[in-house]
Design a protein around this motif. Structure first.
Motif, PDB file in Angstrom:
ATOM      1  N   ALA A 266      -5.642   3.541  -5.270  1.00 21.71           N
ATOM      2  CA  ALA A 266      -4.883   2.400  -4.733  1.00 21.71           C
ATOM      3  C   ALA A 266      -4.354   2.691  -3.335  1.00 21.71           C
ATOM      4  O   ALA A 266      -4.289   1.792  -2.485  1.00 21.71           O
ATOM      5  N   MET A 267      -3.983   3.947  -3.071  1.00 24.54           N
ATOM      6  CA  MET A 267      -3.501   4.305  -1.739  1.00 24.54           C
ATOM      7  C   MET A 267      -4.592   4.056  -0.700  1.00 24.54           C
ATOM      8  O   MET A 267      -4.341   3.458   0.360  1.00 24.54           O
ATOM      9  N   ARG A 268      -5.788   4.518  -0.973  1.00 25.02           N
ATOM     10  CA  ARG A 268      -6.897   4.338  -0.021  1.00 25.02           C
ATOM     11  C   ARG A 268      -7.257   2.852   0.098  1.00 25.02           C
ATOM     12  O   ARG A 268      -7.597   2.367   1.173  1.00 25.02           O
ATOM     13  N   GLU A 269      -7.175   2.134  -1.016  1.00 25.55           N
ATOM     14  CA  GLU A 269      -7.542   0.720  -0.991  1.00 25.55           C
ATOM     15  C   GLU A 269      -6.527  -0.104  -0.198  1.00 25.55           C
ATOM     16  O   GLU A 269      -6.897  -1.058   0.496  1.00 25.55           O
TER      17      GLU A 269
ATOM     18  N   VAL B 104       4.473  -3.216   3.704  1.00 22.20           N
ATOM     19  CA  VAL B 104       4.343  -3.042   2.258  1.00 22.20           C
ATOM     20  C   VAL B 104       3.322  -1.949   1.949  1.00 22.20           C
ATOM     21  O   VAL B 104       3.550  -1.103   1.083  1.00 22.20           O
ATOM     22  N   ALA B 105       2.186  -1.940   2.657  1.00 23.57           N
ATOM     23  CA  ALA B 105       1.167  -0.925   2.404  1.00 23.57           C
ATOM     24  C   ALA B 105       1.709   0.469   2.688  1.00 23.57           C
ATOM     25  O   ALA B 105       1.491   1.405   1.902  1.00 23.57           O
ATOM     26  N   ALA B 106       2.399   0.629   3.816  1.00 14.38           N
ATOM     27  CA  ALA B 106       2.966   1.937   4.153  1.00 14.38           C
ATOM     28  C   ALA B 106       3.987   2.378   3.107  1.00 14.38           C
ATOM     29  O   ALA B 106       4.008   3.550   2.688  1.00 14.38           O
ATOM     30  N   TYR B 107       4.835   1.452   2.674  1.00 10.04           N
ATOM     31  CA  TYR B 107       5.850   1.782   1.673  1.00 10.04           C
ATOM     32  C   TYR B 107       5.189   2.193   0.359  1.00 10.04           C
ATOM     33  O   TYR B 107       5.543   3.212  -0.244  1.00 10.04           O
ATOM     34  N   ARG B 108       4.202   1.420  -0.100  1.00  7.93           N
ATOM     35  CA  ARG B 108       3.545   1.719  -1.366  1.00  7.93           C
ATOM     36  C   ARG B 108       2.794   3.052  -1.301  1.00  7.93           C
ATOM     37  O   ARG B 108       2.794   3.832  -2.263  1.00  7.93           O
ATOM     38  N   ILE B 109       2.121   3.314  -0.190  1.00 12.66           N
ATOM     39  CA  ILE B 109       1.396   4.584  -0.044  1.00 12.66           C
ATOM     40  C   ILE B 109       2.367   5.753  -0.084  1.00 12.66           C
ATOM     41  O   ILE B 109       2.136   6.764  -0.766  1.00 12.66           O
ATOM     42  N   ALA B 110       3.474   5.635   0.663  1.00 10.03           N
ATOM     43  CA  ALA B 110       4.455   6.710   0.690  1.00 10.03           C
ATOM     44  C   ALA B 110       5.066   6.942  -0.686  1.00 10.03           C
ATOM     45  O   ALA B 110       5.224   8.088  -1.131  1.00 10.03           O
ATOM     46  N   VAL B 111       5.408   5.858  -1.395  1.00 14.05           N
ATOM     47  CA  VAL B 111       6.019   5.995  -2.720  1.00 14.05           C
ATOM     48  C   VAL B 111       5.039   6.624  -3.702  1.00 14.05           C
ATOM     49  O   VAL B 111       5.398   7.507  -4.489  1.00 14.05           O
ATOM     50  N   GLU B 112       3.781   6.182  -3.671  1.00 15.43           N
ATOM     51  CA  GLU B 112       2.797   6.758  -4.582  1.00 15.43           C
ATOM     52  C   GLU B 112       2.582   8.241  -4.283  1.00 15.43           C
ATOM     53  O   GLU B 112       2.466   9.062  -5.212  1.00 15.43           O
ATOM     54  N   ALA B 113       2.530   8.601  -2.995  1.00 16.96           N
ATOM     55  CA  ALA B 113       2.353  10.010  -2.639  1.00 16.96           C
ATOM     56  C   ALA B 113       3.539  10.849  -3.097  1.00 16.96           C
ATOM     57  O   ALA B 113       3.364  11.949  -3.640  1.00 16.96           O
TER      58      ALA B 113
END
Length: 574
Positions: free
Chosen positions: A541-544, A486-495
């Motif tokens: 949020a990405m870093r967090e 989930v973290a990887a998906y959210r980081i990628a989507v936000e980027a």
């Protein structure tokens, strides 16, 4: 929305001002007060009830009886014993024997080569520069540490670790330079600002070791928040209290003022020794507990501190406690500690040091965010889905009662219940999607990111042509924790969202790789980060998200243009 930079605390400013003030006062006294050009250094802190042994910094070489020499034992000045001068200097109730005339020659009663003699010394300016040049490793270490810490504090004033670093480095500078210049016997004659400022360098020196221990405690992100808060307060306040109590206790047990002055370095060494032992143990524990990604980022800083702490403990602290003398001088020790500011500088260039404090802040932020999310989910279930299901249950009961008496009305009621059931199913799917994107379970992480990238070409509300987004990753990934996916998906989507909406890019590439960690790299050829850029809600949020799992996420300008997001996450959530 950008995060506001909070002002520095009043306590931080007061500590910095006190440290700088002590240093300025002591240097001013040394620079403006002609004296005997001989001093008692911290490395040769030799006091007895009858006097003290000095080291000469006189530039004259002849005649020998016109200046103090190395290892002269000073017993009296102008006919007054050094013990009497010291008693008057530290006891406000006692008046000085007399006030020497400024610039008048001083008569020193000394023991030289085992024989008593009198040396008449014409006061001369203290050669500050020559003493600093002789101890250049200490000056270089202290100055470089202040420069690096100051740069970090200016670059990231919002991070507590930056303030901790600058307080510790200034405290080290404000104590190291006076200690290198030492205490002159005539400081006891004059008393006043010079003697007081020198006495304050002991507590100020503890700032450096307290700052190091503070950072180690912060690095141990698995520690309980409340316990860590109390530990941080104890780190800063217990050592100076212990130092003051120790110095006062030795005053009671000392036979004279000079003998008491001789104990100052022993008490200081005992307090610093405890901090060093705690620091070494904490460094090993924190390093072993840290995720490999964090260990990789801070390994040189940890190694440099461990070597410097062990050398200080083995060559200075323990020998002083056992014999009263260090095995090596502080300038020699500073050579062993030089890798500390160098490693800090490298960490700043790579922007990795900040992850230590970002990790702590991020975990605290994520705890709050998680509780807010749970509260929102409970509200949605209780106020939305719950009443809908209850209403459906009531209507089913009504349909059962009238199914024979009024089939037509029952059929209409069942149609209404069917619509409500479909709406409830859609709500359940919405809630489930908010908790975990369904595509992760259906097609896996790489394909889920690829599908989301493809959806940006028809993303509602976007203006202009969307960049081409290529997603590259292995066909099959090893078993990942749900949190890491989930973290990887959210980081990628936000980027990717930031690229589409803000970067004005033509192309974007998302690369997913797996080694010891799950690695994400999102690069684009757009305008890059603007000058003075600071993190908003999405980038924070990405870093967090990465920090919550013990990973890291950095956002930086690419040398050739565009922006690069680099994230490293543990393969498991443990």
């Amino acid at each position: 929305m950008e995060r506001a930079r909070p002002p520095w605390s009043v306590l931080t400013i007061v500590i910095l001002a006190l440290s700088v003030g002590v240093l300025v006062v002591f240097l001013a006294v040394r620079a403006t007060t002609p004296a005997e050009q001989a001093y008692v250094s911290i490395d040769h802190w030799d006091w007895s009830p009858t006097g003290t042994t000095v080291q000469s910094v006189a530039t004259e070489t002849s005649p020998a009886d016109r200046h103090l020499a190395d290892d002269d034992a000073v017993l009296a000045i102008d006919g007054v014993s050094l013990e009497d001068w010291a008693s008057a200097a530290v006891d406000p109730s006692r008046a000085a024997p007399f006030t020497p005339r400024p610039g008048a020659p001083l008569r020193f009663a000394v023991i030289r080569g085992g024989a008593p003699t009198t040396v008449v010394v014409a006061p001369a300016p203290f050669p500050i520069v020559a003493v600093f040049v002789a101890g250049w490793p200490l000056v270089l270490f202290s100055g470089l540490l202040v420069l690096v810490s100051g740069f970090i504090a200016l670059r990231r004033p919002d991070l507590p670790v930056a303030r901790v670093l600058i307080v510790g480095s200034v405290g080290n500078l404000a104590s190291a330079l006076p200690w290198q210049l030492g205490l002159e016997p005539t400081d006891l004659v004059r008393g006043g600002p010079g003697l007081v400022s020198f006495a304050l360098t002991g507590p100020i020196n503890l700032l450096f070791w307290a700052a190091a221990l503070h950072i180690i405690v912060v690095f141990q992100a698995q520690a309980d928040q409340q316990r860590r808060r109390w530990a941080v307060w104890a780190i800063w306040f217990v050592p100076p209290i212990a130092l003051v109590v120790g110095v006062l206790a030795t005053r009671v047990s000392s036979s004279s003022i000079l003998a008491w002055i001789d104990t100052w370095t022993t008490v200081q060494s005992a307090v610093v020794g405890v901090l060093l032992v705690l620091g070494l143990v904490g460094t090993v524990m924190a390093y072993r507990r840290a995720h490999p990604a964090l260990r990789h980022d801070v390994r040189w800083i940890a190694l440099a501190f461990a070597v410097a702490a062990a050398a200080t403990l083995g060559f200075v602290i323990v020998p002083i406690l056992l014999t009263g003398k260090p095995l090596i001088t502080r300038p020699a020790l500073a050579l062993l500690a030089l890798p500390i500011p160098v490693a800090l500088a490298v960490a700043v260039v790579r922007d990795r040091l900040f992850e230590i404090d970002v990790l702590r802040q991020s975990r605290e932020t994520l705890v709050v965010a998680r509780e807010d999310e749970r509260r929102r989910l409970r509200r949605d279930l209780h106020d939305g889905l719950g009443p809908s299901l209850a209403a459906m249950t009531v209507k089913l009961g009504v349909a059962r009662l009238q199914v024979r008496a009024d089939p037509a009305a029952t059929e209409a009621l069942l149609d209404e219940i069917t619509g409500e059931t479909q709406a409830a199913i859609a709500e359940v799917r919405r809630l489930a999607s908010a908790l975990r994107p369904p595509a992760l379970d259906e097609v896996g992480l790489v394909e889920a990111i690829r599908r989301r990238a493809d959806s940006f070409v028809v993303e509602p509300g976007l203006t202009g042509a969307s960049p081409r987004i290529d997603v590259v990753g292995p066909a099959e990934l090893p078993s990942l924790s749900a949190a890491a996916e989930v973290a990887a998906y959210r980081i990628a989507v936000e980027a990717m969202t930031n690229v589409v909406r803000h970067a004005a890019a033509q192309t974007c590439r998302v690369t997913i790789g797996v080694g010891e960690t799950l690695d994400l790299e999102i690069v684009d050829d757009g305008a890059g980060l603007p000058p003075g850029w600071r993190m908003g809600i999405g980038t924070a949020a990405m870093r967090e998200r990465a920090a919550e799992l013990g990973g890291r996420c950095t956002i930086e300008r690419r040398p050739g243009g565009g922006t690069r997001v680099d994230a490293s996450l543990p393969l498991s959530a443990g």
